[in-house]
Design a protein around this motif. Structure first.
Motif, PDB file in Angstrom:
ATOM      1  N   PHE A  57       0.710  -1.367   0.159  1.00 40.78           N
ATOM      2  CA  PHE A  57       0.192   0.038   0.230  1.00 40.78           C
ATOM      3  C   PHE A  57       0.860   1.203   0.020  1.00 40.78           C
ATOM      4  O   PHE A  57       1.900   1.407   0.591  1.00 40.78           O
ATOM      5  CB  PHE A  57      -1.108   0.109   1.199  1.00 40.78           C
ATOM      6  CG  PHE A  57      -2.099  -1.056   1.234  1.00 40.78           C
ATOM      7  CD1 PHE A  57      -1.708  -2.268   1.877  1.00 40.78           C
ATOM      8  CD2 PHE A  57      -3.274  -0.925   0.243  1.00 40.78           C
ATOM      9  CE1 PHE A  57      -2.514  -3.298   1.654  1.00 40.78           C
ATOM     10  CE2 PHE A  57      -4.194  -1.718   0.250  1.00 40.78           C
ATOM     11  CZ  PHE A  57      -3.870  -3.066   1.213  1.00 40.78           C
ATOM     12  N   SER A  58       0.519   2.208  -0.742  1.00 38.62           N
ATOM     13  CA  SER A  58       1.034   3.670  -0.653  1.00 38.62           C
ATOM     14  C   SER A  58       0.894   4.285   0.524  1.00 38.62           C
ATOM     15  O   SER A  58       1.804   5.139   1.022  1.00 38.62           O
ATOM     16  CB  SER A  58       0.576   4.394  -1.755  1.00 38.62           C
ATOM     17  OG  SER A  58      -0.719   4.849  -1.820  1.00 38.62           O
ATOM     18  N   SER A  59      -0.237   4.249   1.169  1.00 33.41           N
ATOM     19  CA  SER A  59      -0.610   4.721   2.582  1.00 33.41           C
ATOM     20  C   SER A  59      -1.399   3.911   3.090  1.00 33.41           C
ATOM     21  O   SER A  59      -2.296   3.095   2.647  1.00 33.41           O
ATOM     22  CB  SER A  59      -1.085   6.123   2.428  1.00 33.41           C
ATOM     23  OG  SER A  59      -2.281   6.012   1.519  1.00 33.41           O
TER      24      SER A  59
ATOM     25  N   ASN B 268      -1.416   5.186  -7.225  1.00 29.98           N
ATOM     26  CA  ASN B 268      -1.983   5.680  -8.525  1.00 29.98           C
ATOM     27  C   ASN B 268      -3.606   5.569  -8.521  1.00 29.98           C
ATOM     28  O   ASN B 268      -3.752   5.157  -9.427  1.00 29.98           O
ATOM     29  CB  ASN B 268      -1.289   5.211  -9.769  1.00 29.98           C
ATOM     30  CG  ASN B 268       0.282   5.735  -9.759  1.00 29.98           C
ATOM     31  OD1 ASN B 268       0.376   6.658  -9.562  1.00 29.98           O
ATOM     32  ND2 ASN B 268       0.983   4.793 -10.181  1.00 29.98           N
ATOM     33  N   THR B 269      -4.114   5.441  -7.404  1.00 28.95           N
ATOM     34  CA  THR B 269      -5.398   5.054  -7.286  1.00 28.95           C
ATOM     35  C   THR B 269      -5.948   5.717  -6.064  1.00 28.95           C
ATOM     36  O   THR B 269      -5.527   6.083  -5.132  1.00 28.95           O
ATOM     37  CB  THR B 269      -5.840   3.585  -7.407  1.00 28.95           C
ATOM     38  OG1 THR B 269      -7.285   3.573  -7.184  1.00 28.95           O
ATOM     39  CG2 THR B 269      -5.270   2.910  -6.297  1.00 28.95           C
ATOM     40  N   ASP B 270      -7.313   6.410  -6.112  1.00 27.18           N
ATOM     41  CA  ASP B 270      -7.961   6.925  -5.072  1.00 27.18           C
ATOM     42  C   ASP B 270      -8.875   5.925  -4.164  1.00 27.18           C
ATOM     43  O   ASP B 270      -9.571   5.961  -3.178  1.00 27.18           O
ATOM     44  CB  ASP B 270      -8.829   7.926  -5.535  1.00 27.18           C
ATOM     45  CG  ASP B 270      -7.855   9.130  -6.087  1.00 27.18           C
ATOM     46  OD1 ASP B 270      -8.443   9.760  -7.184  1.00 27.18           O
ATOM     47  OD2 ASP B 270      -7.074   9.464  -5.617  1.00 27.18           O
TER      48      ASP B 270
ATOM     49  N   GLY C 226      -9.696  15.128  -3.283  1.00 25.43           N
ATOM     50  CA  GLY C 226      -8.818  14.153  -3.699  1.00 25.43           C
ATOM     51  C   GLY C 226      -8.140  14.756  -4.961  1.00 25.43           C
ATOM     52  O   GLY C 226      -8.642  15.326  -5.839  1.00 25.43           O
ATOM     53  N   LEU C 227      -6.752  14.658  -4.764  1.00 20.58           N
ATOM     54  CA  LEU C 227      -5.747  14.698  -5.966  1.00 20.58           C
ATOM     55  C   LEU C 227      -5.676  13.401  -6.599  1.00 20.58           C
ATOM     56  O   LEU C 227      -5.295  12.593  -5.708  1.00 20.58           O
ATOM     57  CB  LEU C 227      -4.518  15.394  -5.573  1.00 20.58           C
ATOM     58  CG  LEU C 227      -4.631  16.576  -4.984  1.00 20.58           C
ATOM     59  CD1 LEU C 227      -3.096  17.005  -4.682  1.00 20.58           C
ATOM     60  CD2 LEU C 227      -5.025  17.923  -6.322  1.00 20.58           C
ATOM     61  N   ALA C 228      -6.187  13.345  -7.871  1.00 24.02           N
ATOM     62  CA  ALA C 228      -6.326  11.951  -8.380  1.00 24.02           C
ATOM     63  C   ALA C 228      -5.004  10.955  -8.254  1.00 24.02           C
ATOM     64  O   ALA C 228      -3.938  11.877  -8.620  1.00 24.02           O
ATOM     65  CB  ALA C 228      -6.515  12.148  -9.945  1.00 24.02           C
TER      66      ALA C 228
END
Lengths: 111, 117
Positions: A29-31, A95-97, B97-99
């Motif tokens: 995970f990035s965060s 690279n995803t929300d 949200g910044l994509a």
């Protein structure tokens, strides 16, 4: 499919005791975030960790992000009745929300 | 409004009927999320929006579920031909949200409790 497994599922302790909740995944995970939810309400953010190996302290709560960014832990020192609730970890990939939540740990602290 | 608003707060419906759940996010929040929670368990991801677009619909359980967002604001989650297993609390959340940089705090509504008889 990304999964976040939390352990234990349930925890019942007395005031003053210490406890640790674990959040584990096979994915990187990035965060990672930790939330607490009380009955009838939505979850509320406790902390965000973004760096592998990072340790953050919030009063009696200590959060750690694993070096490999696949796991995290929440340690509570000298638990209080006000700590009672459902604790949820949540992870984001690069690279995803999209934010995936863990299976949850229900903590009950008795006086 | 000051927070995320969801309606209805409670919905009881009969099996086979359609239901619509509404979410009004915090003004200015570009990212909006829908989750499902059963019996106080963890949150099951359904879908998220960045603006009016839904980059990831992978969590929708079946084609009976759909969601839309208009004007970058209000979102509606629609469940067609409801089944008993759809009974749960449906939670909506939003964040700035910044994509591709999803580290911001998610603000949740209080949820819509759906009971399918």
């Amino acid at each position: 499919t990304q999964l976040l497994e939390q352990s234990p599922q349930f925890l019942s302790i007395q005031e003053g005791e210490n406890l640790t909740v674990y959040c584990n995944s096979s994915s990187v995970f990035s965060s990672l975030q930790w939330y607490r939810q009380e009955p009838g309400e939505g979850p509320v953010l406790l902390v965000t960790v973004v760096t592998g190996g990072e340790v953050k302290k919030l009063k009696r709560l200590t959060f750690q992000f694993g070096d490999a960014r696949k796991d995290s832990s929440l340690h509570i020192t000298a638990a209080q009745t006000g700590d009672t609730g459902l604790y949820l970890c949540a992870g984001s990939s690069y690279n995803t929300d999209k934010l995936i939540f863990g299976t949850g740990t229900r903590l009950q602290v008795f006086p | 409004g000051a927070g995320v608003s969801q309606s209805p707060s409670n919905k009881v419906t009969e099996k086979g009927k359609d239901v619509e759940l509404r979410c009004d996010p915090i003004s200015g929040h570009t990212a909006l999320y829908w989750y499902r929670q059963s019996l106080g368990q963890g949150l099951e991801f359904l879908i998220y929006f960045q603006g009016n677009s839904a980059p990831d619909k992978s969590g929708l359980p079946s084609d009976r579920f759909s969601a839309e967002r208009t004007g970058g604001s209000v979102s509606t989650l629609t469940i067609q031909r409801t089944q008993q297993e759809d009974s749960a609390v449906y939670l909506c959340a939003s964040r700035q949200g910044l994509a591709g940089r999803a580290t911001g705090e998610l603000f949740f509504g209080e949820g819509s409790r759906l009971t399918v008889l």
